[in-house]
Design an enzyme around this catalytic site. Sequence first.
Site, PDB file in Angstrom:
ATOM      1  N   LYS A 186       0.839  -1.201   0.000  1.00 58.35           N
ATOM      2  CA  LYS A 186       0.000   0.000   0.000  1.00 58.35           C
ATOM      3  C   LYS A 186       0.881   1.262   0.000  1.00 58.35           C
ATOM      4  O   LYS A 186       2.101   1.170   0.052  1.00 58.35           O
ATOM      5  CB  LYS A 186      -0.953  -0.040   1.187  1.00 58.35           C
ATOM      6  CG  LYS A 186      -1.754  -1.340   1.283  1.00 58.35           C
ATOM      7  CD  LYS A 186      -2.662  -1.578   0.069  1.00 58.35           C
ATOM      8  CE  LYS A 186      -3.014  -3.035  -0.148  1.00 58.35           C
ATOM      9  NZ  LYS A 186      -4.031  -3.581   0.682  1.00 58.35           N
TER      10      LYS A 186
HETATM   11  C1  LIG Z   1      -4.871  -4.859   1.044  1.00 56.87           C
HETATM   12  C2  LIG Z   1      -6.338  -4.832   1.120  1.00 56.87           C
HETATM   13  C3  LIG Z   1      -7.026  -5.279   2.264  1.00 56.87           C
HETATM   14  C4  LIG Z   1      -6.345  -5.940   3.420  1.00 56.87           C
HETATM   15  O1  LIG Z   1      -5.385  -5.146   4.054  1.00 56.87           O
HETATM   16  P1  LIG Z   1      -4.444  -5.807   5.180  1.00 56.87           P
HETATM   17  O2  LIG Z   1      -3.849  -4.611   5.876  1.00 56.87           O
HETATM   18  O3  LIG Z   1      -3.421  -6.608   4.456  1.00 56.87           O
HETATM   19  O4  LIG Z   1      -5.296  -6.611   6.067  1.00 56.87           O
HETATM   20  C5  LIG Z   1      -8.403  -5.147   2.292  1.00 56.87           C
HETATM   21  N1  LIG Z   1      -9.087  -4.622   1.258  1.00 56.87           N
HETATM   22  C6  LIG Z   1      -8.470  -4.191   0.138  1.00 56.87           C
HETATM   23  C7  LIG Z   1      -9.272  -3.604  -0.972  1.00 56.87           C
HETATM   24  C8  LIG Z   1      -7.074  -4.302   0.019  1.00 56.87           C
HETATM   25  O5  LIG Z   1      -6.483  -3.909  -1.104  1.00 56.87           O
END
Ligand SMILES: *Cc1c(COP(=O)(O)O)cnc(C)c1O
Length: 384
Positions: A186
């Site tokens: 992210k």
């Molecule tokens: C990455 C992601 C998640 C999960 O995030 P984590 O921090 O890894 O639990 C949930 N929803 C979307 C759309 C994502 O891209």
Amino acid sequence: MPVTKPRQIQIASPVIGQDEIQAVCEVLESGWLTQGPRVAAFEKKFAEIHGVKHAIAVTSCTTGLHLALTAMGIGLGDEVILPAFTWVATANVVVQCGATPVFADVDPVTYNIDPQDILKRITTHTKAVMPVHLFGLCSEMDVIQDILPDHIKILEDAACASGAMYKDRPAGSLGDAGVFSFHPRKSITTGEGGMITTNDDQIAELAGMLRNHGASISEEQRHRGSKSYLLPEFNHLGFNCRMTDLQGALGLAQLDQLQRFIKERDLRANWYTQELSTIPWLRMPERPCDGTHAWQAFVTYIDPDTAPMSRNHLMEQLQEVGISTRPGTHAVHMLGYYAQRFGIKPTDYPRAMDCDHNTMAIPLHNQMSKDDYQHVVETLKAMS
Ligand SMILES: *Cc1c(COP(=O)(O)O)cnc(C)c1O
């Protein structure tokens, strides 16, 4: 003879500099490792940047979504509407709460949930809708808000949307609550980590207790002041989803750079679009006409009717010249667990299925050189 390493352009790569290293070392030396002052400072700054009253740090976006749904009172017998094209976690948390996930199809151009399809899925059991701001582009929140009756809650899955704007409002401030991810794929990272944002005092208080075993300090004890040891009460079934202060310090240092990260990626995304839109079978991602795309990922669409080869074959060819790519994300209704448990056919959500088969994220991140971008563009142009 020096061995030259073959070029490898990663799909994503976090930027960890001296500021981050020093911030984490200071926490290690302080002796206070678990949730403490750095997490509190990270929450305060995150809330300011995203225009909300409350930010509650947690261990991941997934646990944050789970806590937020629980704090909204979602449970057995309730239905939650979510897009069929998203990361599997968006759906998993609904099932973990005991509720039923109800998929809606997506807009083929923005990849986000189609508001008109939400309307078709509403029943008397619908308690919440989870719009996902996929790849950093905000969902059509005004339209969604307008079509939903007041009693249906809106939880933004803002995993990819740190710093994104819908019109002039930040992601995470657009629904009843929002949740962000700090996974290394992210925009900013704390290794693992997440943040719940909300303007709702009750959701904030409940989520704060739920992340800490359900422990609360009663009003009476609060008033007795800080001298005596405060015994918490346990009136809720909680979890342990506390972020460490190591992560809080890392997050604070990353947050300082968020705007710069987004600006840099926006410039590169513009350039990609300019260069690559000459390829007739490759569709560029949509940009918001007013707002800010956070560009967590640059996701293209390969037209299966006119492309010289299939998406998967193209991905293999790119890998051979050192360019990592990924499918945009999954059509969750086609994944084994969901298809089997809920008896859903791939063609029940034709646009999500099409996105699952034909989208491709190409590298876009803050560690890429100009030369790397050039290599991606030239390679793709040579294939057309
Ligand atoms: C990455 C992601 C998640 C999960 O995030 P984590 O921090 O890894 O639990 C949930 N929803 C979307 C759309 C994502 O891209």
